[in-house]
Write an enzyme that holds these catalytic residues in place. Structure first.
Site, mmCIF file in Angstrom:
data_model
loop_
_atom_site.group_PDB
_atom_site.id
_atom_site.type_symbol
_atom_site.label_atom_id
_atom_site.label_comp_id
_atom_site.label_asym_id
_atom_site.label_seq_id
_atom_site.Cartn_x
_atom_site.Cartn_y
_atom_site.Cartn_z
ATOM 1 C CE1 TYR A 297 54.981 61.293 114.721
ATOM 2 C CE2 TYR A 297 56.746 61.261 116.290
ATOM 3 C CZ TYR A 297 56.289 61.093 114.790
ATOM 4 O OH TYR A 297 57.156 60.769 113.707
ATOM 5 C CE1 TYR A 341 58.669 57.720 114.020
ATOM 6 C CE2 TYR A 341 59.906 56.768 112.148
ATOM 7 C CZ TYR A 341 59.745 57.813 112.769
ATOM 8 O OH TYR A 341 60.166 59.006 112.497
#
Length: 388
Positions: A297, A341
């Site tokens: 991430y 995102y």
């Protein structure tokens, strides 16, 4: 307590379908429509229909409730529906919840989804606005008066300490940005397709909050992503090779807050990630040496380095050099810095593609992918592997 021993979830469920909308800066449609498009695409990929689905999982932050998505997507009765808290930290936990439901017989086919107009609508990067009073909000109240108003400002505190502790310069973060954008440049689905960057580009990008530059911060995206989870036995009868859930975990550290855990004993690591790492390695019986691809991430580059260190791929302060040496294929879709995102859900989809052998940046012989969710908050992680 499972936090101290291996669990038995691994090998009982698999991801059998992935689907997404296009990734854009202005979708031109509602978040519900994005969610439904992604769910239907994932079901088509799995060779299943809405009538096969009896479970849905999403994020607490999602504006499209499970029941509404079921109705809009033509899904009938549900025996399982669930939401995971803590923003991007929820990503891998949606699959964990789905796997738990499938393994226990509570549901047969569970779809995990996340959809938002995060660029054209509410922009998370703009910081705290109109927050309702909560216990979590009280923790933020200790920091907001001093100007720590945005995610970048919260991460900058830990990033500065990391650099100081190990005698590093901000340019060390650039290695993550360069690798992500290199992979995004080869990915037609990525927003930054055809646009690689260099370390010099990273160093020349403007400061956001020192020591973070513009190219250390992920983009903002409109879009949706969905994943279909079922039992491994059923997965073997479907068109796509199963991406087996080898291990799944959630983790919160001591003195955990939501992005502002500044009163811990140290700021150079991510204790919530350490909890996840211990459980994934313990339950899977694997180690960093067994991982072929890392999908980490990357809302901010410093936390990618800290994750590599918490998972044991390298020692404290060594992750920048580890990434620079290309020691592990990293974020082969381009990550949230380069592709989109989507609160990490698109990263899980890339892990599945690597196992299937269909990634645009395919790692030869990839059999195990490590996926992580948002850090700085209570988080989650997965090891996804090939069947057999």
């Amino acid at each position: 307590m499972s936090i101290r021993r291996a669990d038995s979830l691994g090998g009982k469920a698999a991801i059998v379908g992935i689907g997404a909308t296009e990734f854009s800066k202005d979708s031109g449609r509602s978040e519900l429509k994005l969610a439904v498009e992604a769910v239907r695409a994932a079901l088509d990929d799995a060779g299943l229909t809405p009538a096969d689905v009896d479970g849905l999982v999403t994020f607490t932050m999602d504006t499209s409730p499970e029941i509404t998505v079921a109705q809009a997507a033509g899904i009938g009765e549900l025996s399982f529906f669930s939401r995971i808290h803590y923003g991007g930290g929820a990503a891998c936990a949606t699959v964990q919840q789905a796997a738990l439901a499938v393994a226990s017989g509570v549901a047969d086919v569970v779809v995990c989804y996340r959809a938002f107009n995060e660029r054209s609508g509410r922009r998370f990067g703009s910081g705290v606005q109109r927050r309702e009073p909560t216990a979590e909000g009280a923790a933020l109240g200790w920091n907001l008066p001093y100007g720590l108003l945005t995610p970048a400002s919260w991460v900058a505190m830990a990033a500065q300490r990391y650099l100081h502790a190990y005698g590093l310069d901000p340019e060390v973060f650039g290695h993550v940005a360069v690798v992500d954008r290199l992979h995004a440049a080869r990915n037609p689905a990525a927003y930054f397709h055809g646009k690689p960057i260099t370390l010099a580009d990273h160093a020349a990008s403007r400061w956001i909050v020192e020591p973070l530059r513009l190219l250390d911060c992920c983009q903002e995206t409109d879009g949706g992503q969905a994943l279909v989870v079922t039992s491994l036995e059923r997965a073997r009868d479907l068109p796509r090779p199963p991406a087996v859930v080898v291990a799944a975990a959630q983790g919160a550290g001591r003195s955990q807050e939501q992005m502002t855990s500044f009163y811990r004993d140290g700021l150079t690591g991510l204790p919530e990630t350490a909890v996840v790492a211990r459980q994934l390695w313990r339950s899977s019986g694997l180690s960093p040496a067994d991982i072929d691809v890392g999908i980490l991430y990357d809302h901010f580059t410093p936390f990618v380095l800290m994750q590599l260190e918490e998972f044991g791929f390298c020692g404290p302060g060594e992750a920048g050099a580890f990434v620079a040496a290309d020691s592990l294929p990293l974020n082969t879709h381009g990550g949230q810095l380069g592709e989109a995102y989507l609160h990490g859900m698109n990263g899980i989809a890339e892990a599945v593609r690597q196992i299937r052998g269909t990634s645009v940046n395919q790692v030869a012989g990839a059999a195990r992918s490590l996926v992580t969710a948002g850090t700085g908050v209570p988080t989650s992680g997965l090891v996804i592997g090939a069947d057999g």
